[in-house]
Motif scaffolding. Structure first.
Motif, PDB file in Angstrom:
ATOM      1  N   PHE A   7      83.373  61.229 -41.661  1.00 52.98           N
ATOM      2  CA  PHE A   7      82.905  62.324 -40.809  1.00 52.98           C
ATOM      3  C   PHE A   7      84.111  63.082 -40.272  1.00 52.98           C
ATOM      4  N   VAL A   8      84.070  64.396 -40.392  1.00 56.29           N
ATOM      5  CA  VAL A   8      85.115  65.257 -39.837  1.00 56.29           C
ATOM      6  C   VAL A   8      84.460  66.141 -38.779  1.00 56.29           C
ATOM      7  N   PHE A   9      84.840  65.941 -37.523  1.00 58.22           N
ATOM      8  CA  PHE A   9      84.200  66.634 -36.399  1.00 58.22           C
ATOM      9  C   PHE A   9      85.035  67.820 -35.940  1.00 58.22           C
ATOM     10  N   GLU A  26      80.867  54.844 -31.241  1.00 58.72           N
ATOM     11  CA  GLU A  26      79.540  54.387 -31.677  1.00 58.72           C
ATOM     12  C   GLU A  26      79.449  54.354 -33.199  1.00 58.72           C
ATOM     13  N   LEU A  27      79.956  55.399 -33.852  1.00 61.70           N
ATOM     14  CA  LEU A  27      79.927  55.430 -35.314  1.00 61.70           C
ATOM     15  C   LEU A  27      80.766  54.299 -35.901  1.00 61.70           C
ATOM     16  N   GLY A  28      81.919  54.044 -35.289  1.00 58.51           N
ATOM     17  CA  GLY A  28      82.767  52.961 -35.771  1.00 58.51           C
ATOM     18  C   GLY A  28      82.068  51.614 -35.682  1.00 58.51           C
ATOM     19  N   LEU A 268      76.942  64.070 -26.575  1.00 58.76           N
ATOM     20  CA  LEU A 268      78.293  63.534 -26.660  1.00 58.76           C
ATOM     21  C   LEU A 268      78.586  62.534 -25.550  1.00 58.76           C
ATOM     22  N   VAL A 269      77.940  62.701 -24.415  1.00 57.85           N
ATOM     23  CA  VAL A 269      78.142  61.789 -23.288  1.00 57.85           C
ATOM     24  C   VAL A 269      77.344  60.505 -23.476  1.00 57.85           C
ATOM     25  N   ARG A 270      76.159  60.640 -24.050  1.00 60.97           N
ATOM     26  CA  ARG A 270      75.282  59.490 -24.335  1.00 60.97           C
ATOM     27  C   ARG A 270      75.051  59.471 -25.848  1.00 60.97           C
ATOM     28  N   PRO A 271      76.021  58.971 -26.626  1.00 59.35           N
ATOM     29  CA  PRO A 271      76.075  59.254 -28.057  1.00 59.35           C
ATOM     30  C   PRO A 271      75.258  58.336 -28.962  1.00 59.35           C
ATOM     31  N   ALA A 274      72.710  60.141 -31.353  1.00 61.59           N
ATOM     32  CA  ALA A 274      73.418  61.011 -32.301  1.00 61.59           C
ATOM     33  C   ALA A 274      74.152  60.183 -33.349  1.00 61.59           C
ATOM     34  N   ALA A 275      74.756  59.085 -32.928  1.00 65.30           N
ATOM     35  CA  ALA A 275      75.473  58.236 -33.885  1.00 65.30           C
ATOM     36  C   ALA A 275      74.521  57.668 -34.923  1.00 65.30           C
ATOM     37  N   ARG A 276      73.356  57.230 -34.483  1.00 64.26           N
ATOM     38  CA  ARG A 276      72.390  56.681 -35.441  1.00 64.26           C
ATOM     39  C   ARG A 276      71.891  57.752 -36.401  1.00 64.26           C
ATOM     40  N   LEU A 277      71.676  58.973 -35.883  1.00 65.52           N
ATOM     41  CA  LEU A 277      71.234  60.072 -36.742  1.00 65.52           C
ATOM     42  C   LEU A 277      72.306  60.392 -37.787  1.00 65.52           C
ATOM     43  N   LEU A 278      73.555  60.484 -37.353  1.00 65.24           N
ATOM     44  CA  LEU A 278      74.628  60.802 -38.286  1.00 65.24           C
ATOM     45  C   LEU A 278      74.846  59.674 -39.288  1.00 65.24           C
TER      46      LEU A 278
END
Length: 284
Positions: A7-9, A26-28, A268-271, A274-278
């Motif tokens: 992922f490149v943000f 979270e993604l990690g 972004l504050v409560r990620p 979003a992490a699960r979606l990504l």
């Protein structure tokens, strides 16, 4: 793991790579690698004049030069392309832009679609029928009051060659307007925490008609739009309009559309969501 995507943000206006740290954590923990880009003049390249510190000297701040002066959308896209070139050596890439970062990832997609395996917009500008600035005059943006931030603007943008905002203001009305626009669903402490990650300066250039989404290049990249349902900075009606315009441009390659219950910043504050979606995008 050569086939695991990276992922490149790409951040939005006045932001930087630091915004993505909780999401990257979270993604990690979900087993995914990522990198967050600092666009030119952002992150540790940003200018924080001494007059911005407390006690503030707003007259001096209005005249201080900034390193972001002269930075263009082309410069931003070039920075992202350089990161994509390195990331692509390790496998697929998923390019993710937020807010104004959408203009940058669109320009990168126009220039180097070969480097991007999926492009994802999170309540981000995806200019198709007009330049980003033109959309602000459209009915979908009627609920957005640009004057709400006028009190925090410092200096003359034409003279400074950049936009400068005093995010360290203590004016209650200005803070309330910012919170409503960016993060009405956050606590006051969460809002002020995020506000203190913003930098005061942003570049002026958001591109021209040449930087709108181009069907032959950008249009062949698989793409996702993540709607933020409680966003009052880029209202849902405008997000949906950009989705429709892009789908009309590339009817054989429409957006995959997802929705998060979030304001412009709270994802972004409560990620976690979003992490699960990504992470699910990576599985594709």
């Amino acid at each position: 793991m050569p086939h695991q995507p990276t992922f490149v943000f790409v951040h939005g206006a006045f932001a930087n790579s630091f915004s993505f740290a909780p999401l990257q954590a979270e993604l990690g923990l979900l087993g995914h690698r990522s990198v967050a880009v600092d666009l030119p003049g952002h992150g540790f390249e940003a200018t924080y004049p001494a007059a911005y510190q407390a006690p503030q000297d707003l007259d001096a701040l209005a005249a201080e030069p900034g390193s972001i002066k002269g930075v263009t959308l082309a410069d931003n896209a070039a920075r992202v392309i350089g990161v994509l070139e390195r990331a692509k050596e390790n496998g697929p890439t998923i390019l993710v832009g937020h807010s104004r970062g959408g203009a940058t990832i669109t320009a990168a997609g126009n220039a180097r679609p070969d480097l991007i395996d999926r492009i994802a917009y999170v309540s981000a500008w995806c200019p198709v029928s007009m330049d980003v600035g033109g959309y602000y005059a459209e009915p979908e943006m009627a609920s957005v009051d640009p004057a709400a931030f006028a009190a925090a603007l410092v200096g003359n943008p034409a003279e400074l060659g950049l936009l400068r905002v005093n995010f360290r203001t203590a004016a209650p009305e200005t803070l309330a307007a910012m919170k409503q626009a960016f993060s009405a669903d956050l606590t006051d402490d969460e809002f002020r925490n995020f506000l203190n990650t913003f930098q005061p300066d942003e570049n002026l250039d958001v591109g021209t008609s040449a930087d709108r989404a181009q069907a032959p290049t950008w249009g062949r990249i698989p793409k996702t739009y993540v709607r933020l349902s409680a966003d009052t900075s880029i209202p849902l009606a405008m997000q949906d309009r950009m989705i429709r315009e892009a789908d009309t441009l590339t009817p054989d390659n429409p957006f995959d559309v997802e929705t998060l219950e979030s304001s412009h910043l709270s994802w972004l504050v409560r990620p976690g969501p979003a992490a699960r979606l990504l992470a699910a995008l990576a599985e594709r």
